[in-house]
Design an enzyme around this catalytic site. Structure first.
Site, short mmCIF file in Angstrom:
data_model
loop_
_atom_site.label_atom_id
_atom_site.label_comp_id
_atom_site.label_asym_id
_atom_site.label_seq_id
_atom_site.Cartn_x
_atom_site.Cartn_y
_atom_site.Cartn_z
N SER A 81 -30.56 38.30 33.10
CA SER A 81 -31.40 38.73 34.22
C SER A 81 -32.85 38.67 33.77
CB SER A 81 -31.02 40.14 34.65
OG SER A 81 -29.72 40.14 35.15
N PHE A 82 -33.47 37.53 33.99
CA PHE A 82 -34.80 37.31 33.43
C PHE A 82 -35.88 37.90 34.35
CE2 PHE A 82 -38.06 34.59 31.31
CZ PHE A 82 -37.78 35.00 30.03
N HIS A 83 -35.97 37.37 35.54
CA HIS A 83 -36.72 37.96 36.66
C HIS A 83 -38.24 38.04 36.56
CE1 HIS A 83 -32.77 38.75 38.09
NE2 HIS A 83 -32.58 39.91 37.52
N CYS A 142 -24.99 52.69 36.32
CA CYS A 142 -25.62 51.95 35.22
C CYS A 142 -26.64 52.87 34.56
CB CYS A 142 -26.31 50.69 35.78
SG CYS A 142 -26.95 49.57 34.53
N GLU A 147 -16.97 48.64 42.78
CA GLU A 147 -16.73 47.56 43.73
C GLU A 147 -16.44 46.26 43.00
OE1 GLU A 147 -19.10 49.32 47.58
OE2 GLU A 147 -20.20 47.97 46.28
N CYS A 178 -32.65 46.93 41.96
CA CYS A 178 -31.19 46.90 41.99
C CYS A 178 -30.62 48.20 42.55
CB CYS A 178 -30.67 46.67 40.56
SG CYS A 178 -28.88 46.83 40.43
N CYS A 187 -25.14 40.25 45.56
CA CYS A 187 -25.63 40.65 44.24
C CYS A 187 -26.58 41.82 44.32
CB CYS A 187 -26.45 39.49 43.67
SG CYS A 187 -25.66 38.69 42.36
N SER A 196 -23.18 38.58 32.63
CA SER A 196 -24.60 38.71 32.91
C SER A 196 -25.14 39.97 32.26
CB SER A 196 -24.82 38.79 34.43
OG SER A 196 -26.17 39.05 34.72
N CYS A 225 -33.22 49.14 36.75
CA CYS A 225 -33.99 48.01 37.26
C CYS A 225 -34.43 48.36 38.70
CB CYS A 225 -33.15 46.74 37.24
SG CYS A 225 -32.57 46.37 35.57
N CYS A 233 -16.30 38.71 41.22
CA CYS A 233 -17.41 39.43 40.59
C CYS A 233 -16.91 40.84 40.26
CB CYS A 233 -18.58 39.46 41.58
SG CYS A 233 -19.99 40.39 40.98
N GLY A 271 -23.03 47.79 36.70
CA GLY A 271 -23.07 48.13 35.28
C GLY A 271 -23.60 47.04 34.37
N GLU A 272 -23.95 47.47 33.16
CA GLU A 272 -24.44 46.54 32.14
C GLU A 272 -23.29 46.29 31.16
OE1 GLU A 272 -27.07 44.50 31.11
OE2 GLU A 272 -25.55 44.24 29.56
N1 SAH Z 1 -26.20 44.51 34.66
C1 SAH Z 1 -26.06 43.13 34.57
C2 SAH Z 1 -25.09 42.52 35.55
C3 SAH Z 1 -25.05 43.04 36.97
S1 SAH Z 1 -26.29 42.56 38.10
C4 SAH Z 1 -27.41 42.46 34.72
O1 SAH Z 1 -28.36 43.14 35.09
O2 SAH Z 1 -27.52 41.27 34.43
C5 SAH Z 1 -26.00 40.85 38.53
C6 SAH Z 1 -27.29 40.11 38.92
O3 SAH Z 1 -27.79 40.55 40.20
C7 SAH Z 1 -28.42 40.37 37.93
O4 SAH Z 1 -29.13 39.21 37.66
C8 SAH Z 1 -29.28 41.35 38.69
O5 SAH Z 1 -30.56 41.39 38.17
C9 SAH Z 1 -29.19 40.82 40.09
N2 SAH Z 1 -29.59 41.76 41.13
C10 SAH Z 1 -29.57 43.11 41.08
N3 SAH Z 1 -30.02 43.63 42.25
C11 SAH Z 1 -30.31 42.58 43.07
C12 SAH Z 1 -30.78 42.48 44.40
N4 SAH Z 1 -30.98 43.55 45.14
N5 SAH Z 1 -30.95 41.25 44.93
C13 SAH Z 1 -30.67 40.14 44.18
N6 SAH Z 1 -30.22 40.18 42.91
C14 SAH Z 1 -30.04 41.39 42.35
FE1 SF4 Z 2 -27.98 47.84 35.71
FE2 SF4 Z 2 -27.97 45.17 35.99
FE3 SF4 Z 2 -28.69 46.75 38.04
FE4 SF4 Z 2 -30.30 46.49 35.94
S1 SF4 Z 2 -29.70 44.85 37.38
S2 SF4 Z 2 -29.75 48.43 36.98
S3 SF4 Z 2 -28.83 46.36 34.27
S4 SF4 Z 2 -26.68 46.68 37.08
#
Ligand code: SAH
Ligand code: SF4
Length: 390
Positions: free
Chosen positions: A253-255, A140, A120, A147, A373, A231, A144, A133, A199-200
């Site tokens: 993606s610190f979180h 991936c 997508e 996600c 996102c 990212s 996480c 985006c 994806g990463e």
């Molecule tokens: N794989 C990379 C880039 C893709 S995700 C990464 O993890 O950084 C893009 C952003 O969306 C990241 O910060 C990810 O942690 C965040 N994200 C993933 N799932 C989400 C969700 N359900 N709600 C809000 N943000 C989310």
């Molecule tokens: Fe992959 Fe980024 Fe989703 Fe983590 S947040 S599973 S690295 S796409």
């Protein structure tokens, strides 16, 4: 297995990355080749070395400035050379299967790539800019827990052509290619690119790097490196390379503010923990000559959203030029978390703001079409889960 892959999720670049030649007739796809690669390909196919510099410039301009898809349209090349190109090369983009437009103007494209896989791409129009985006992998390898993409296994890396192709197909849909002979329109609909789709990106480094170098080239798509944000979940060994070989802006993606919580949310933390990641990030602005790093922080109710978390966060990133982007959790069916209450998000943002950091709260866009996102997941996967025939 590459030396950089996490032990728990081995990935094999050789198997996952497709060769550059297209199956039909063994033609080379021009899209996604860097200037050097295209130069070599033109010579290999028989372009005389003396001509190659000029030919390369002409082809590049047709493909990336004017968006031409057919060699016959390259009118400043001789008929014979156009026929030669058509014999050896193709100009091939991934195919848009569906396009959904949200009430807020966000567009989500379901894009089919070679092998029938789907990813997508999302276009988000804003007042002064338009952000695209894009995805870097089908699925991936990482998992996480918040996600949606993370629940889908990795199918393969996207090729450089498939990454550049997402930018080009969005320009097609928005009608953004300049018309020859007409004055250049300086307003850009796709003015920014974020590698925040599926994806990463740092586990598909070479293809992402090549693709971004094509996108940043100043005679084609001409997006400056400051309009591209990559990212990463925190693939530490590739961060310095990102600065050196791409030089774009970095988001991480610190979180979470403790390793215990981050291990749960972003499992790559078990391999490269918060301290290791921060040490590497401290170097990034200097190495890439960019102003600041974006720390992405998804707001999960009662998991990572306390005042104590906000204070720890500020302390941890002390000394790093940073912006903190708070992302209200975007829920998906079956997700094990809830979005933090709005007052909680504001209180969290306030602590960060008072400590001197910009702390924008990301407005969820395109929620009605599941384009926000972390909600991206290929349609074939969704259909498979729901038991519908594909
Ligand atoms: N794989 C990379 C880039 C893709 S995700 C990464 O993890 O950084 C893009 C952003 O969306 C990241 O910060 C990810 O942690 C965040 N994200 C993933 N799932 C989400 C969700 N359900 N709600 C809000 N943000 C989310
Ligand atoms: Fe992959 Fe980024 Fe989703 Fe983590 S947040 S599973 S690295 S796409």
């Amino acid at each position: 297995m590459t030396a950089l892959a996490p032990a728990s999720a081995p990935i094999t670049q050789d198997v996952l990355t497709l060769p550059r030649k297209l199956p039909e007739g063994g033609k080379v796809n021009i899209i996604g080749l860097t200037r050097d690669q295209l130069r070599t390909a033109l010579i290999d196919a028989g372009t005389p070395e003396k001509q190659v510099k000029m030919r390369l410039g002409q082809i590049w301009q047709w493909v990336y400035h004017f968006g031409i898809r057919d060699f016959t349209g390259m009118t400043n090349l001789s008929k014979d050379y156009r026929a030669f190109l058509a014999e050896h090369f193709a100009i091939e983009l991934p195919e848009v299967v569906t396009r959904q437009i949200s009430a807020d103007g966000t567009r989500k494209y379901l894009v089919r790539i070679q092998g029938g896989h789907e990813v997508e791409t999302v276009y988000i129009p804003e007042e002064n800019r338009g952000t695209l985006c894009i995805s870097s992998q089908v699925g991936c390898t990482l998992t996480c827990s918040f996600c949606h993409t993370g629940t889908q296994r990795l199918v393969r890396n996207l090729t450089s052509a498939e990454i550049v192709g997402q930018v080009m197909l969005a320009r097609d849909d928005l009608g953004e290619w300049p018309v020859q002979g007409q004055p250049k329109d300086e307003t850009r609909l796709v003015s920014n690119v974020v590698l925040m789709g599926m994806g990463e990106p740092l586990y598909n480094f070479d293809n992402v790097r090549d693709a971004m170098n094509v996108v940043m080239d100043n005679e084609g798509l001409t997006l400056s490196r400051r309009r591209i944000t990559l990212s990463t979940s925190g693939v530490v060994p590739e961060i310095a390379r990102t600065a050196a070989e791409i030089g774009c802006l970095l988001a991480v993606s610190f979180h979470a503010t403790t390793d215990a919580v981050r291990d749960q949310l972003v499992p790559i933390n078990k391999k490269w923990n918060i301290e290791t990641l921060l040490n590497e990030l401290r170097e990034y602005p200097r190495l890439s000559n960019s102003e600041r790093i974006t720390f992405e922080y998804v707001m999960l109710k009662d998991v990572n959203d306390s005042d104590a978390d906000a204070r720890r966060l500020v302390k941890l990133i002390q000394g790093i030029p940073a912006k903190i982007n708070l992302i209200p959790f975007n829920e998906w069916p079956g997700a094990p978390y809830q979005r933090s209450d709005w007052e909680r998000i504001e209180a969290f943002a306030d602590i960060i703001y008072k400590a001197g950091y910009a702390s924008p709260i990301r407005t969820p866009r395109g929620e009605d079409i599941m384009a926000a996102c972390g909600q991206l997941k290929s349609a074939s996967e969704k259909l498979r889960k729901s038991g519908k025939p594909m």
